[in-house]
Design a protein around this motif. Structure first.
Motif, short mmCIF file in Angstrom:
data_model
loop_
_atom_site.label_atom_id
_atom_site.label_comp_id
_atom_site.label_asym_id
_atom_site.label_seq_id
_atom_site.Cartn_x
_atom_site.Cartn_y
_atom_site.Cartn_z
N GLN A 40 -23.59 -78.09 -0.82
CA GLN A 40 -23.94 -78.50 0.54
C GLN A 40 -23.50 -79.95 0.78
O GLN A 40 -22.94 -80.26 1.82
N ARG A 41 -23.73 -80.81 -0.20
CA ARG A 41 -23.32 -82.20 -0.09
C ARG A 41 -21.79 -82.32 0.03
O ARG A 41 -21.27 -83.06 0.85
N LYS A 42 -21.09 -81.54 -0.80
CA LYS A 42 -19.62 -81.57 -0.75
C LYS A 42 -19.12 -81.11 0.62
O LYS A 42 -18.20 -81.71 1.19
N GLY A 43 -19.76 -80.07 1.16
CA GLY A 43 -19.37 -79.59 2.49
C GLY A 43 -19.60 -80.64 3.56
O GLY A 43 -18.77 -80.82 4.45
N LEU A 44 -20.71 -81.35 3.47
CA LEU A 44 -20.99 -82.43 4.43
C LEU A 44 -19.97 -83.55 4.31
O LEU A 44 -19.47 -84.06 5.32
N CYS A 45 -19.65 -83.94 3.08
CA CYS A 45 -18.66 -85.01 2.88
C CYS A 45 -17.30 -84.60 3.43
O CYS A 45 -16.62 -85.40 4.09
N LEU A 46 -16.90 -83.37 3.16
CA LEU A 46 -15.61 -82.89 3.67
C LEU A 46 -15.61 -82.86 5.20
O LEU A 46 -14.60 -83.22 5.83
N THR A 47 -16.70 -82.43 5.79
CA THR A 47 -16.80 -82.39 7.25
C THR A 47 -16.73 -83.79 7.84
O THR A 47 -16.04 -84.02 8.84
N ILE A 48 -17.42 -84.73 7.22
CA ILE A 48 -17.38 -86.12 7.68
C ILE A 48 -15.96 -86.66 7.62
O ILE A 48 -15.52 -87.41 8.50
N GLN A 49 -15.20 -86.25 6.59
CA GLN A 49 -13.82 -86.71 6.43
C GLN A 49 -12.86 -85.95 7.33
O GLN A 49 -11.66 -86.21 7.33
N GLY A 50 -13.38 -85.01 8.11
CA GLY A 50 -12.54 -84.26 9.03
C GLY A 50 -11.87 -83.05 8.40
O GLY A 50 -11.00 -82.43 9.01
N GLU A 51 -12.25 -82.69 7.21
CA GLU A 51 -11.65 -81.55 6.51
C GLU A 51 -12.55 -80.32 6.65
O GLU A 51 -13.05 -79.78 5.68
N THR A 52 -12.74 -79.90 7.89
CA THR A 52 -13.65 -78.78 8.15
C THR A 52 -13.15 -77.45 7.58
O THR A 52 -13.96 -76.62 7.17
N GLU A 53 -11.85 -77.27 7.54
CA GLU A 53 -11.32 -76.03 6.97
C GLU A 53 -11.63 -75.94 5.48
O GLU A 53 -12.03 -74.89 4.98
N THR A 54 -11.44 -77.04 4.77
CA THR A 54 -11.75 -77.07 3.34
C THR A 54 -13.24 -76.87 3.12
O THR A 54 -13.66 -76.16 2.21
N ALA A 55 -14.05 -77.48 3.96
CA ALA A 55 -15.50 -77.33 3.86
C ALA A 55 -15.90 -75.87 4.08
O ALA A 55 -16.81 -75.36 3.42
#
Length: 141
Positions: A40-55
């Protein structure tokens, strides 16, 4: 050592071995929970970085949390049964301290199991509601 005393000690050893097994299950469930929070934390970090597809490609958290919760409920059920057995044994003896302690432990085991069951039920309820909302969002107007 008397034969009866040896049998009693062997039975106690079996209970301790079972307790160790269920404690290991609780540790495994805790590690599963840790993994789900890490995802969940990794998904939030990726989303914050704009990498929503990777998240979005990360494994879903619900199945992990569901398994962890089920393991916890099962293990706590064992400890409730153990507390019941301890109370029965204390009631047979005349030790007031053992009886009081066994009653306290029974209540504690019951409350902890109930809390885990409530959390398990809530996890499923929230997942069903979210799935229902997602279906509504994809339905044609």
């Amino acid at each position: 050592m008397e034969e009866e005393q040896k049998k009693t000690l062997c039975a106690q050893l079996g209970v301790v071995d079972d307790s160790l097994f269920f404690l290991l299950l609780i540790i495994a469930a805790t590690l599963l929970s840790f993994w789900s929070v890490s995802l969940q934390r990794k998904g939030l970090c990726l989303t914050i970085q704009g990498e929503t597809e990777t998240a979005g490609q990360l494994p879903p958290i619900y199945p992990i949390r569901h398994k962890a919760s089920a393991i916890i409920v099962g293990a706590l059920g064992f400890f409730l049964c153990l507390a019941l057995r301890t109370l029965e044994e204390a009631e047979e003896g005349g030790d007031c301290v053992a009886k009081r302690s066994a009653r306290s432990n029974l209540w504690a085991s019951l409350f902890v199991l109930l809390a885990a069951m409530l959390r398990y039920q809530d996890l499923d309820f929230v997942e069903r509601c979210q799935a229902s909302l997602e279906e509504e969002d994809t339905l044609p107007d």
